[in-house]
Design an enzyme around this catalytic site. Structure first.
Site, PDB file in Angstrom:
ATOM      1  N   CYS A 195       0.731  -1.104   0.028  1.00  0.00           N
ATOM      2  CA  CYS A 195       0.094   0.079  -0.063  1.00  0.00           C
ATOM      3  C   CYS A 195       0.814   1.250   0.142  1.00  0.00           C
ATOM      4  O   CYS A 195       0.839   2.184  -0.788  1.00  0.00           O
ATOM      5  CB  CYS A 195      -1.112   0.150   1.280  1.00  0.00           C
ATOM      6  N   HIS A 214      -2.651   5.898   4.878  1.00  0.00           N
ATOM      7  CA  HIS A 214      -1.346   6.044   4.985  1.00  0.00           C
ATOM      8  C   HIS A 214      -0.693   7.564   4.574  1.00  0.00           C
ATOM      9  O   HIS A 214      -1.457   8.035   3.583  1.00  0.00           O
ATOM     10  CB  HIS A 214      -0.485   5.346   4.238  1.00  0.00           C
TER      11      HIS A 214
END
Ligand code: 2RA
Length: 337
Positions: A126, A235
């Site tokens: 990711c 994130h």
């Protein structure tokens, strides 16, 4: 299209269902797959209930595509068995990412390298996906010499156990099960995944190795520090880049705003910049705080945020599947390379 979602009961598996529904992927048969302990439980896809089945039964159903989010070990054991019956596997684990015979795909960057022969396709990590999506057009135009990246990674990247630990600690209780070596509430832990011999973590080396593979340039110098933070939405990454060529910041912003999948949020005068609370449940990668690094020649800083369960995992995988279907590279209409 017969579509299997392997690891359907996990956090990414749940988001995978949502993204398949939102993207209206052309599914004629939805095949939810999980470990034996979940077989028989039901999941809902597009308003209908489906019973979860095991791996052997899923292989026998001969899905056209199987999107895995079930961990590296499971993928190493089972992805080849699906591929052997003609299924195209899109795997979200790290199992196949650095295998030289497997492609590591962010559709906006390198989906055009895919052929019908690619039966196991790796979804990048990711934190890699959101960074390379912003870096790819800049690398093409200016050439990247060096990257220094620090990440601020959501606890959702670790999974349900971490979210439960956070929720318990936030209420002032000790977690029943610890996902981390330390409390995560009101804390930051500079330790994502396990430590390696070189004192970096696997997560940090994924950013280094996967970025070079996706950009197709082993000469890029990269160093990273990955940190776990008590955040749910996505994130965040502080990225410092040294280019080979000079650039104008205005040109960088224009290029990024014209890049598919990127949204530039960059107006400090109005306190406009990317944040996980704004990225949550969105498929785009958000870029802001774009500014020259005056400390070096051709240096740039930027801040990159994305929902790690969506573009960082489920959405990227579904976008790969959509590309394969649209280019007749999976299913009955597959055109051999
Ligand atoms: C993490 N990127 O955030 C890893 C796996 N999802 O923990």
């Amino acid at each position: 299209m017969r579509v299997a979602v392997v690891g359907v009961t996990g956090m990414v598996g749940n988001v995978m269902i949502k993204v398949l529904e939102e993207h209206q992927f052309p599914i004629t048969e939805f095949i939810p797959v999980a470990s034996e302990r979940s077989v028989g439980k039901e999941v809902v896809y597009n308003g209908s209930k489906y019973a979860i089945i095991g791996m052997e039964a899923a292989i026998a159903a001969r899905p056209d595509v199987a999107i895995f989010s079930a961990g590296g070990g499971t993928s190493l054991e089972w992805a080849p068995k699906f591929a052997a019956v003609g299924t195209t596997v899109i795997d979200n684990s790290s199992a196949w990412r650095m295998d030289p015979s497997k492609k590591l795909i962010v559709p906006e960057i390198n989906a055009n390298t895919l052929t019908a022969d690619d039966k196991i396709i790796a979804n990048p990590n990711c934190s890699t996906i959101q960074m390379v999506l912003a870096l790819a057009p800049l690398h093409q135009k200016y050439g990247i010499k060096r990257i220094v990246v620090s990440t601020y990674q959501s606890i959702t990247g670790t999974g349900m156990k971490a979210v439960k630990q956070y929720q318990m600690e936030r209420k002032g209780f000790e977690a029943d099960e610890m996902a981390y070596a330390y409390p995560i509430f009101e804390n930051c832990i500079p330790h994502c995944d396990s430590f390696l011999e070189n004192d970096y973590t696997k997560e940090e080396m994924k950013l280094v190795n996967e970025t070079r593979k996706i950009l197709g340039d082993q000469s890029i110098a990269i160093t990273s520090t990955t940190v776990r933070v008590p955040v749910l939405g996505g994130h965040s990454e502080s990225v410092n880049i040294e280019f080979n060529q000079p650039f104008e910041v205005a040109d960088v912003k224009k290029l990024l705003s014209e890049t598919p999948g990127i949204v530039v949020q960059d107006n400090p005068a109005k306190n406009e910049y990317p944040m996980p609370m704004l990225a949550k449940d969105h498929d785009e990668v958000f870029v802001g705080r774009i500014r020259r690094d005056e400390s070096i020649a051709n240096g740039l800083n930027m801040w990159i945020v994305a929902d790690n369960l969506r573009k960082g995992a489920a959405t990227n995988a579904v976008q790969i599947a959509k590309y394969l279907a649209a280019h007749h590279l999976i299913g009955q209409t597959a055109v051999p390379a």
